[in-house]
Each structure stands twice: as structure tokens, then as C-alpha cells.
Scaffold this motif. Structure first.
Motif, PDB file in Angstrom:
ATOM      1  N   ALA A  10      -0.919   0.141  -0.009  1.00 39.55           N
ATOM      2  CA  ALA A  10       0.251   0.684  -1.001  1.00 39.55           C
ATOM      3  C   ALA A  10      -0.007   1.908  -2.622  1.00 39.55           C
ATOM      4  O   ALA A  10       0.672   1.888  -3.888  1.00 39.55           O
ATOM      5  CB  ALA A  10       0.629  -0.407  -2.362  1.00 39.55           C
ATOM      6  N   THR A  11      -1.528   1.902  -1.889  1.00 40.16           N
ATOM      7  CA  THR A  11      -1.886   3.025  -3.408  1.00 40.16           C
ATOM      8  C   THR A  11      -1.432   4.094  -3.345  1.00 40.16           C
ATOM      9  O   THR A  11      -1.871   5.256  -3.744  1.00 40.16           O
ATOM     10  CB  THR A  11      -3.420   2.845  -3.542  1.00 40.16           C
ATOM     11  N   SER A  12      -1.216   4.837  -1.482  1.00 40.26           N
ATOM     12  CA  SER A  12      -0.876   6.388  -1.722  1.00 40.26           C
ATOM     13  C   SER A  12       0.251   5.943  -0.468  1.00 40.26           C
ATOM     14  O   SER A  12       0.776   5.458   0.050  1.00 40.26           O
ATOM     15  CB  SER A  12      -1.529   7.176  -0.950  1.00 40.26           C
ATOM     16  N   GLY A  13       1.220   7.411  -0.126  1.00 38.62           N
ATOM     17  CA  GLY A  13       1.786   7.460   1.262  1.00 38.62           C
ATOM     18  C   GLY A  13       2.930   6.919   0.986  1.00 38.62           C
ATOM     19  O   GLY A  13       3.594   5.923   0.049  1.00 38.62           O
ATOM     20  N   THR A  32      -1.281  -3.953  -1.742  1.00 43.15           N
ATOM     21  CA  THR A  32      -2.682  -4.544  -1.383  1.00 43.15           C
ATOM     22  C   THR A  32      -2.862  -3.679  -0.903  1.00 43.15           C
ATOM     23  O   THR A  32      -2.369  -1.870  -0.706  1.00 43.15           O
ATOM     24  CB  THR A  32      -3.181  -5.577   0.322  1.00 43.15           C
ATOM     25  N   GLY A  33      -4.268  -3.087  -1.446  1.00 41.20           N
ATOM     26  CA  GLY A  33      -5.067  -1.401  -1.184  1.00 41.20           C
ATOM     27  C   GLY A  33      -6.221  -1.963  -1.552  1.00 41.20           C
ATOM     28  O   GLY A  33      -7.154  -3.126  -1.997  1.00 41.20           O
ATOM     29  N   LEU A  39      -4.862   0.498  -7.896  1.00 45.85           N
ATOM     30  CA  LEU A  39      -3.921  -0.669  -7.083  1.00 45.85           C
ATOM     31  C   LEU A  39      -4.079  -1.323  -8.656  1.00 45.85           C
ATOM     32  O   LEU A  39      -2.146  -1.929  -8.790  1.00 45.85           O
ATOM     33  CB  LEU A  39      -4.459  -1.917  -6.182  1.00 45.85           C
ATOM     34  N   HIS A  40      -4.183  -1.058  -9.678  1.00 45.85           N
ATOM     35  CA  HIS A  40      -3.658  -2.166 -10.607  1.00 45.85           C
ATOM     36  C   HIS A  40      -3.593  -1.386 -11.844  1.00 45.85           C
ATOM     37  O   HIS A  40      -2.203  -2.128 -12.491  1.00 45.85           O
ATOM     38  CB  HIS A  40      -5.197  -3.505 -11.319  1.00 45.85           C
ATOM     39  N   ALA A  41      -3.706  -0.170 -12.225  1.00 40.32           N
ATOM     40  CA  ALA A  41      -2.879   0.627 -12.602  1.00 40.32           C
ATOM     41  C   ALA A  41      -1.634   0.723 -11.813  1.00 40.32           C
ATOM     42  O   ALA A  41      -0.722   0.679 -12.804  1.00 40.32           O
ATOM     43  CB  ALA A  41      -3.268   1.865 -12.249  1.00 40.32           C
ATOM     44  N   PHE A  42      -1.374   0.870 -10.584  1.00 38.49           N
ATOM     45  CA  PHE A  42       0.456   1.112 -10.238  1.00 38.49           C
ATOM     46  C   PHE A  42       0.578  -0.276 -10.233  1.00 38.49           C
ATOM     47  O   PHE A  42       2.065   0.048 -10.660  1.00 38.49           O
ATOM     48  CB  PHE A  42      -0.461   1.146  -8.832  1.00 38.49           C
ATOM     49  N   VAL A  54       5.092  -8.792 -10.188  1.00 37.13           N
ATOM     50  CA  VAL A  54       3.496  -8.252  -8.640  1.00 37.13           C
ATOM     51  C   VAL A  54       2.286  -8.836  -8.570  1.00 37.13           C
ATOM     52  O   VAL A  54       2.211  -8.991  -9.981  1.00 37.13           O
ATOM     53  CB  VAL A  54       3.842  -5.668  -9.224  1.00 37.13           C
ATOM     54  N   LEU A  55       2.463  -8.690  -7.515  1.00 34.11           N
ATOM     55  CA  LEU A  55       0.994  -9.873  -7.302  1.00 34.11           C
ATOM     56  C   LEU A  55       0.057  -8.502  -7.038  1.00 34.11           C
ATOM     57  O   LEU A  55       0.467  -7.467  -5.503  1.00 34.11           O
ATOM     58  CB  LEU A  55       0.689 -10.282  -6.906  1.00 34.11           C
ATOM     59  N   SER A  56      -0.975  -7.836  -7.346  1.00 34.36           N
ATOM     60  CA  SER A  56      -1.558  -7.237  -6.625  1.00 34.36           C
ATOM     61  C   SER A  56      -3.028  -7.660  -6.084  1.00 34.36           C
ATOM     62  O   SER A  56      -3.927  -8.052  -6.902  1.00 34.36           O
ATOM     63  CB  SER A  56      -2.344  -5.637  -8.016  1.00 34.36           C
TER      64      SER A  56
END
Length: 252
Positions: A10-13, A32-33, A39-42, A54-56
Motif C-alpha cells: 500500500a505504499t505506492s502504485g 501493509t508494506g 506506510l505509517h505516514a500514509f 487505519v491499521l498499518s
């Protein structure tokens, strides 16, 4: 009560765009990533912008123990999962098979095939317990049409195609939907990753035509997940207008 989606990579694309889309529609998101800071910033961004939970979870889908440790032991309030989006995947290298790097092969197979299997197996108990849910697997036109220098990447995405069909059959008894979405050329980090940071080569991938965007594909994923319970899109190939299939393009 807000629905819950799990999105890998989930950190890109496509994964990031999908998380944005579902959060905008008031879904709570498990993202997840591997890139912890991103990831946490997103996750913070989604919470602030859309006022959803949101759970990262930071882990690599290639690592089976990590997958089951995180997804197999979700907090009680996160176990009512409605949709799993198996998005994490990549291509590495663009060589003939006799020049290919076996390390690249391992990474593609371990991520695109084994990672998808690990995540699905870890999440399925939540879905089967409720006798409902939806698994959406991100494949590729590369899984439908083999092209020169695509070899192992094409094979890994063909496996996603076949596994999606098999899952659909096996999970009928649990009333769980399984969809496979196969995008064509899309301008994300995909080409940059494939060419290992060579931005000149990456840019050539999309020269002469307008490719799909991550947001285009995210909208299609959301539509697929939002249909009534009795409707399932089984298999969907989507390309830009300039692309006929995995091989043929019209370029200016």
C-alpha cells in the motif's frame, strides 16, 4: 458500521491509490508494506483526511512467518474483514531467459505467487467464519499474453490468474467472492522497479501513448468490491485504449 479492507503493497502504485479510494468512501483500512516510515505516514494521512480507522502493518509478503504473525493475529476489532486486495507484486529485469538473474526470479515468484498465497491463507479464517467476503487479486495482462523478455514475470502473473480461478471454485462453499483484475500498461513505480532505477528506460515504457493511472485501476477495484452480494466479477482485463492486449500497442 464501516467496512474493512486489507490492502497489501500500500505504499505506492495501485495499492496506495486503492487505499485512498476506499478511505474516501469511508472504509476502514488495514494497509501493509515493507517501507515502515512511508506506510505509517500514509496511514496518518488517511486518518486525518478521511476520518477512518487505519491499521498499518509493516512486513514483507515474501516472509511467511511475518505474514502469519501480523495477519493471522489481527486485533479483535479488525477481524470483520470484508475485502482482501492482494496487490503486492513486482517485475524485475527485462532479459531473455538465458540472461535472466535467478535472484530476480526468486523475488518475483516469492512476492507475486507465494506472497499472495501466504496472505490469502492467513486472512481466510476471518472470511470463512462469517461465510462472506471478497478476495481481489491483482494480476496483469502479462498473465494472459507472454511477451519477449517477460518470461518469469509473465509466468508469475499467469499463476495469479490460475490461482484466482482455483480460489473461486474452492471458496464457493463459503460464499466468498474471488475476482482477478488484470491491468495493462499503467504509469506507476512499476517500470522504475523493473529497470532497477534506470529512469530513462522506465520512461520509454510509456512513450507514445497515454497509459492507465493508478487512480484508474483503483476506481475499477472499488467498483468490483461494491457490487451487490449476488454479483461477482470473476475476471477482468483492463487496458488503456492504445493497448489491444499484452503485446500490441498503438504508439504515436
Amino acid at each position: 458500521m464501516n467496512k474493512i479492507i486489507i490492502i497489501t503493497g500500500a505504499t505506492s502504485g495501485f495499492g496506495k491509490a486503492a487505499a485512498e479510494k476506499f478511505a474516501a468512501e469511508k472504509w476502514n483500512c488495514i494497509i501493509t508494506g515493507r517501507r515502515e516510515e512511508q506506510l505509517h505516514a500514509f496511514a496518518d494521512e488517511l486518518r486525518t483526511k478521511y476520518h477512518v480507522r487505519v491499521l498499518s502493518l509493516v512486513f514483507d509478503v515474501q516472509q511467511r512467518d511475518q505474514v502469519f504473525a501480523h495477519l493471522g493475529n489481527l486485533p479483535e476489532e479488525w477481524r470483520q474483514v470484508d475485502v482482501l486486495l492482494n496487490n503486492a507484486g513486482l517485475a524485475l529485469g527485462r532479459e531473455h531467459i538465458d540472461q535472466g538473474d535467478p535472484d530476480d526470479w526468486d523475488t518475483m515468484i516469492d512476492t507475486n505467487v507465494k506472497g499472495l498465497l501466504y496472505v490469502t491463507r492467513a486472512v481466510l479464517p476471518y472470511l470463512t467464519a462469517r461465510r462472506q467476503g471478497h478476495i481481489i487479486n491483482l494480476g496483469s495482462v502479462a498473465g494472459k499474453d507472454v511477451y519477449e523478455n517477460g518470461n518469469v514475470y509473465c509466468a508469475s502473473k499467469a499463476a495469479v490468474d490460475t490461482l484466482s480461478h482455483a480460489m473461486r471454485i474452492d471458496l464457493l462453499q463459503h460464499s466468498i467472492k474471488v475476482s482477478a483484475i488484470h491491468p495493462g500498461a499503467a504509469k506507476t513505480e512499476f517500470a522504475s522497479v523493473r529497470f532497477k532505477g534506470d529512469e530513462d528506460k522506465a520512461a520509454q515504457t510509456y512513450k507514445g501513448f497515454e497509459p492507465l493511472s493508478a487512480e484508474d485501476v483503483a476506481g475499477i477495484i472499488y467498483y468490483t468490491a461494491s457490487l451487490p452480494a449476488h454479483i461477482c466479477i470473476n475476471d477482468l482485463v483492463v487496458t488503456c485504449t492504445a493497448q489491444a492486449d499484452g503485446i500490441y500497442f498503438f504508439k504515436q
